[in-house]
Design a protein around this motif. Structure first.
Motif, short mmCIF file in Angstrom:
data_model
loop_
_atom_site.label_atom_id
_atom_site.label_comp_id
_atom_site.label_asym_id
_atom_site.label_seq_id
_atom_site.Cartn_x
_atom_site.Cartn_y
_atom_site.Cartn_z
N PHE A 608 -11.23 -28.63 -4.81
CA PHE A 608 -9.99 -27.85 -4.82
C PHE A 608 -9.76 -27.21 -3.44
CE2 PHE A 608 -7.78 -23.81 -5.35
CZ PHE A 608 -6.65 -24.20 -6.05
N LEU A 609 -10.81 -26.68 -2.89
CA LEU A 609 -10.69 -26.04 -1.57
C LEU A 609 -10.23 -27.04 -0.52
CD1 LEU A 609 -13.91 -23.83 -1.48
CD2 LEU A 609 -11.56 -23.10 -1.82
N ARG A 610 -10.82 -28.21 -0.59
CA ARG A 610 -10.45 -29.23 0.38
C ARG A 610 -8.99 -29.64 0.21
NH1 ARG A 610 -15.48 -31.28 -0.60
NH2 ARG A 610 -14.67 -32.75 -2.14
N TRP A 616 -12.11 -20.59 2.38
CA TRP A 616 -12.92 -19.50 1.86
C TRP A 616 -14.38 -19.92 1.74
CZ3 TRP A 616 -9.19 -16.22 2.05
CH2 TRP A 616 -7.92 -16.61 1.68
N SER A 617 -15.20 -18.94 1.91
CA SER A 617 -16.61 -19.19 1.64
C SER A 617 -16.83 -18.87 0.16
CB SER A 617 -17.46 -18.28 2.53
OG SER A 617 -18.71 -18.11 1.95
N ILE A 618 -17.16 -19.89 -0.59
CA ILE A 618 -17.23 -19.73 -2.05
C ILE A 618 -18.63 -20.12 -2.53
CG2 ILE A 618 -16.32 -20.55 -4.25
CD1 ILE A 618 -13.98 -19.58 -3.02
N THR A 619 -19.15 -19.32 -3.36
CA THR A 619 -20.42 -19.69 -3.96
C THR A 619 -20.38 -19.41 -5.45
OG1 THR A 619 -21.42 -18.88 -1.95
CG2 THR A 619 -22.91 -19.43 -3.75
N LYS A 640 -2.70 -18.59 -0.81
CA LYS A 640 -3.67 -19.62 -1.16
C LYS A 640 -4.83 -19.00 -1.93
CE LYS A 640 -2.75 -22.62 2.75
NZ LYS A 640 -3.22 -22.99 4.08
N PHE A 641 -5.17 -17.82 -1.51
CA PHE A 641 -6.28 -17.14 -2.18
C PHE A 641 -5.94 -16.89 -3.65
CE2 PHE A 641 -8.19 -13.13 -3.55
CZ PHE A 641 -9.51 -13.52 -3.54
N VAL A 642 -4.72 -16.47 -3.87
CA VAL A 642 -4.28 -16.25 -5.25
C VAL A 642 -4.39 -17.54 -6.06
CG1 VAL A 642 -2.28 -15.72 -6.69
CG2 VAL A 642 -2.78 -14.31 -4.70
N SER A 643 -3.97 -18.62 -5.42
CA SER A 643 -4.02 -19.89 -6.16
C SER A 643 -5.47 -20.26 -6.47
CB SER A 643 -3.31 -20.99 -5.38
OG SER A 643 -4.02 -21.30 -4.21
N LEU A 644 -6.36 -19.90 -5.57
CA LEU A 644 -7.77 -20.17 -5.83
C LEU A 644 -8.26 -19.39 -7.05
CD1 LEU A 644 -10.62 -21.15 -5.16
CD2 LEU A 644 -10.83 -19.19 -3.64
N LEU A 645 -7.88 -18.11 -7.07
CA LEU A 645 -8.34 -17.30 -8.20
C LEU A 645 -7.79 -17.84 -9.51
CD1 LEU A 645 -8.35 -13.60 -7.05
CD2 LEU A 645 -10.21 -15.24 -7.14
#
Ligand SMILES: Nc1ncnc2c1ncn2[C@@H]1O[C@H](COP(=O)(O)OP(=O)(O)OP(=O)(O)O)[C@@H](O)[C@H]1O
Length: 710
Positions: A608-610, A616-619, A640-645
Motif C-alpha cells: 500500500f505504501l509503495r 512513512w516509517s511503518i512497523t 496521504k497519511f489519513v488515507s494510510l490510517l
C-alpha cells in the motif's frame, strides 16, 4: 482636539462623534476610568493619536512625507520627455496610456512612494485626474475593443490594429501585482514586449487584474461609513460579481494616507481569513477608490451583540479560530494591524470571518521584506517558516487552574523592534495597555485586541469598559469577567485563551501561531465531543533509539487506562476526514501472535505504501501499527497519511495505531503544548503525568493512540 498629559501634548482626532453615547454615559465610574486611566477623550470608538513632541530618535513610524517619485514628477513636467513619448506614439505607442500604465504600476507596487513627500496626496489625486482626462479617448477606443473583441471589422473601424494590440499589452503590463513584485518581472515584461500576452490577461479577469473602470460597474447603495471613507456595493456588470468600493470621503491628507496605507497592505495579502483586495477604480468622480470582496454577513460586532442570533460554542470558536488564522498570517507578513476589533472583522454568509480595515496597520519594512513579498505570493517562503520557528520556540505553561503563561525568549530582532515607538492608533477599548500608556509596542498589541474580542465573543459583552470589566492598569479583570460573563458550558480552555491574550505583559500573550492551533483543536474537539475523553501520551525521545527499541518502549509505556487519543495536525485531519468525526475503530487483528499472519499484513501495508508513494516509517508489531511521521508534513502528505490510517483501519484490523514524530520536527513542542492545553495526558520520561511543560518538550516525541482499549 488636544489636551496636555503629564508627559506630552497629545493630539486627538475625534472619530464618529455620534457613537459616543455609551462612553459619555453618566456612569461616574466609567468616566473616571476613561479620564484617569485611558488618558484620552473617548467620545468615539476609534482614534489616531500622534506623539508630536516625541523626540525619541528610534521612532520609526510610518512617514508618508518621504521618498518623492522624481521619476514620475520629472516626466510630467519635462517637455522633452513628453516629446520623446510622442515620438513613441507616432510609432504606435500612446503616451497617455503609457503614463497611466506607469502610474498604476508604480501605485500598485508601492503606493507610499508613488504618492510622495514632495507630492502631497492631493497633488497625486490631481495628477491622476490629469491623466484620466488625457486618456479618455484611449479608453473609449479600448472599450470598443473590449466589447467587440470578436468583431474584427468593427474594431478596425474604431482603432487601428497596432494600437489595439499595443494597448492590450500595456494594460496587461499595468496590472498584475505578482509580475511587478516578482523577480520574474523583467522576464514577463520581455515576454509581453514580444507580444506573447494573450487576451486572457484582460482587465476583466478579476483574478489577474486590479484595475476597473467606472463604466464597467453598477454602483449600489452606501453600506457604511468609517471616519475616513465610505463603503458602497458595486456590481461588476460582466460577471455580476458584487464587490465593495471604498472611497475617501474627503481629499484631506490624512484620509489619503489612510487610503494609501489600506491599499498598500491589502494588495500584498492573500489569505482566506483576510479581506481580499480586488483592485483599483480609477475614474469614479476623479477620485481614487479601491475594491474589495463583498462580505455579506456584516460585522462580527453586529452578530455577537445581537442576542436574537443564537451562537453555539462551536460557532464562537470558529470565529475566534478564523481571526487567529488571519492574524497569524498578517504577523507572518510583518504587519501589525493596530486596529483589530469586532467592527473590523466581517462575517461571510458561510460563517467564516475575515479580518479587514488595514488603514491604521503598520508594515515593518526591514531586511526580510523581499522574503515576505515572496511568501505572500506563493505562501512558502523560508522567512515565514523561520518566523514560525521563532514563534514556536515560545515556552508555554498551562497552570492547573487553566491559566497560560507564555515565556518567549526574545530574538535580536525582537529586542530591536521592542525599542521602537510607534504612533498610538486604534480603538481604545481594544487597545493594548502598553499602547495606551504610550510605551513602545510591537505586534503583540494585536494579541491583546484579539483577547478583548474573545471576551466579547465568549460573554457576548460589549468591549466598552462600562460592560467588560477592566483593571486599573488597562488589563482584563479576570475575576469579574469569569463571574459575570463566563457561563458554565463555555469550554474552559476558550476562557483560558482569552485571558492569556489579555495579559498585561506582552511576553505572556500567546502568539497567533500558538493560539490558532489551540482554537482549531478546541473547535474540533467541541464539534466531535471528544474533548473530555481524550488522552494523549508523549514519550521521551530518550526512550526512542531505534525502531525496535521504540516499539518495546512504546509498548511498555502505554497508559494502562482507557485511552483514545486523536488530535494535532494529523489527528485533526483524521477526525475531519471521517464522517461524523467518528474515531478509527478498533478492529481485531492477529488475535494470536501468528507470525505468518503478521508477515502477510506487513506485506500488505508495504505494498500500500509503495502504491501510494508514501514514505512513512511503518512497523507492525503484535497487533499495533507504529507509524513514524516524516520530518516535514506538507499538506499533501497529511492527506496521504489519513488515507494510510483509513487503510489500516479497514484492512489491517490493528488494535491500535501509535504514531510518533521524527525528532527533527520543529513544531513538536507547540503541538505538544496544544494537546496538553486540551487536556490530554502527557507522560514524562519516568512515566509520571506531567503537570507543566517546559523546555523538555523539545525533547519529546508524540504518540497518538487511536482507540486503544487496554
Ligand atoms: N468588504 C465589505 N463587505 C461588506 N461590508 C463592508 C465591507 N467593508 C465595509 N463594510 C461595511 O461598511 C462599514 C464601513 O466600513 P469602513 O471600512 O469604511 O469603515 P469602518 O471600518 O467601520 O470605520 P473606520 O474606517 O473608521 O475604522 C463597515 O462597518 C461595514 O459594515
Amino acid at each position: 482636539m488636544s489636551f496636555i498629559s503629564r508627559e506630552r501634548i497629545v493630539y486627538i482626532m475625534i472619530v464618529e462623534p455620534c457613537s459616543s453615547t455609551s462612553l459619555l454615559s453618566n456612569n461616574h465610574r466609567t468616566q473616571k476610568y476613561l479620564k484617569n486611566r485611558f488618558h484620552m477623550s473617548m467620545n468615539k470608538p476609534s482614534i489616531k493619536q500622534n506623539n508630536h513632541l516625541s523626540t525619541n530618535e528610534n521612532r520609526t513610524d510610518d512617514d508618508y512625507g518621504g521618498g518623492g517619485n522624481s521619476e514620475i514628477c520629472s516626466k510630467i513636467t519635462n517637455g522633452d520627455n513628453r516629446k520623446s513619448r510622442s515620438n513613441n506614439h507616432n510609432r504606435g505607442n500612446d503616451p497617455t496610456r503609457w503614463w497611466l500604465v506607469h502610474f498604476i504600476q508604480r501605485f500598485i507596487a508601492d503606493p507610499k512612494r508613488t504618492l510622495t513627500r514632495s507630492r502631497s496626496a492631493t497633488d497625486a489625486t490631481r495628477f491622476l485626474r490629469h491623466i484620466q482626462t488625457r486618456i479618455s479617448p484611449a479608453i473609449k477606443c479600448d472599450s470598443v475593443y473590449e466589447e467587440s473583441s470578436t468583431n474584427t471589422k468593427r474594431r478596425n473601424n474604431n482603432c487601428d490594429q497596432n494600437q489595439i494590440s499595443l494597448y492590450t499589452r500595456m494594460r496587461s503590463q499595468s496590472v498584475p501585482i505578482n509580475s511587478i513584485c516578482s523577480p520574474n518581472h523583467q522576464l514577463l515584461s520581455l515576454q509581453r514586449q514580444a507580444g506573447t500576452l494573450t487576451r486572457s490577461s484582460s482587465v476583466h479577469d478579476l483574478h489577474r487584474h486590479e484595475v476597473f473602470r467606472a463604466n464597467e460597474l453598477d454602483f449600489g447603495p452606501i453600506i457604511g461609513q468609517g471616519f475616513y471613507g465610505i463603503a458602497r456595493t458595486v456590481t461588476f456588470r460582466k460577471t455580476g460579481q458584487i464587490m465593495v468600493m471604498k472611497e475617501t470621503k474627503t481629499f484631506d491628507k490624512e484620509a489619503q494616507k489612510i487610503f494609501v496605507k489600506e491599499v498598500q497592505v491589502l494588495k500584498r495579502l492573500k489569505h482566506p481569513n483576510v479581506l481580499h483586495f480586488m483592485g483599483l477604480l480609477l475614474d469614479k468622480d476623479n477620485q481614487m477608490c479601491f475594491l474589495v470582496d463583498y462580505i455579506a454577513g456584516g460585522t462580527l460586532k453586529n452578530i455577537i451583540h445581537d442576542l436574537s442570533i443564537p451562537l453555539t460554542w462551536l460557532q464562537r470558536l470558529r470565529y475566534a479560530k478564523d481571526i487567529a488564522a488571519g492574524m497569524e498570517y498578517l504577523h507572518s507578513c510583518n504587519i501589525i494591524h493596530r486596529d483589530l476589533n469586532s467592527s473590523n472583522c466581517l462575517v461571510k454568509s458561510n460563517g467564516q470571518v475575515v479580518v479587514a480595515d488595514f488603514g491604521l496597520s503598520r508594515i515593518n519594512l526591514d531586511e526580510d521584506d523581499d522574503y515576505v513579498t515572496t511568501q505572500m505570493n506563493d505562501g512558502t517562503s523560508s522567512s515565514l517558516s523561520s518566523f514560525r520557528r521563532d514563534q514556536r520556540s515560545t515556552s508555554t505553561t498551562i497552570t492547573s487552574n487553566g491559566n497560560i503563561v507564555v515565556v518567549r525568549p526574545k530574538t535580536r530582532r525582537q529586542i530591536l523592534k521592542d525599542r521602537q515607538r510607534y504612533t498610538v492608533v486604534g480603538s481604545p477599548y481594544w487597545m493594548a495597555p502598553e499602547m495606551l500608556k504610550g510605551q513602545c509596542y510591537d505586534e503583540r498589541v494585536d494579541i491583546f485586541s484579539f483577547g478583548i474580542m474573545l471576551c466579547e465573543i465568549i460573554g457576548r459583552v460589549q468591549a466598552d469598559p462600562d460592560y467588560l470589566p477592566r483593571t486599573q492598569d488597562f488589563g482584563l479583570n479576570v475575576h469579574l469577567f469569569n463571574q459575570k460573563y463566563c457561563s458554565k458550558d463555555c469550554p474552559k480552555q476558550f476562557i483560558a485563551i482569552a485571558i492569556a491574550c489579555c495579559d498585561i505583559n506582552p511576553d505572556s500573550r500567546p502568539a497567533f501561531c500558538v493560539s490558532h492551533p489551540w482554537l482549531e483543536a478546541l473547535a474540533l474537539s467541541v464539534e466531535t465531543g471528544y474533548l473530555q475523553e481524550k488522552k494523549f501520551i508523549i514519550m521521551s525521545c530518550t526512550k526512542v533509539q531505534s525502531t525496535n527499541q521504540t516499539i518495546n518502549n512504546f509498548s511498555a509505556a502505554v497508559l494502562p487506562s482507557s485511552t483514545c487519543a486523536e488530535g494535532g495536525s494529523v489527528g485533526r485531519r483524521v477526525l475531519a476526514s471521517r464522517p461524523n468525526g467518528s474515531i478509527i475503530k478498533s478492529i481485531e487483528f492477529a488475535k494470536t501472535n501468528d507470525d505468518k499472519g503478521l508477515q502477510i499484513k506487513h506485506d500488505i501495508i508495504h505494498q500500500f505504501l509503495r502504491e501510494h508513494n508514501l514514505s512513512w516509517s511503518i512497523t507492525l508489531h503484535m497487533n499495533i501499527l507504529y507509524v513514524q511521521l516524516p520530518k516535514e508534513l506538507c499538506a499533501g502528505s497529511k492527506e496521504k497519511f489519513v488515507s494510510l490510517l483509513e487503510f489500516a483501519d479497514d484492512t489491517l484490523h490493528c488494535k491500535k495505531v501509535i504514531i510518533y514524530f521524527n525528532k527533527a520536527r520543529s513544531d513538536r513542542a507547540i503541538v505538544v503544548k496544544t494537546f496538553m492545553f486540551l487536556g490530554f495526558h502527557v507522560l514524562s520520561p519516568d512515566n509520571t503525568l506531567m503537570q507543566t511543560i517546559d523546555k523538555q518538550a523539545e525533547e519529546l516525541y508524540m504518540v497518538y493512540l487511536i482507540d486503544g482499549d487496554e
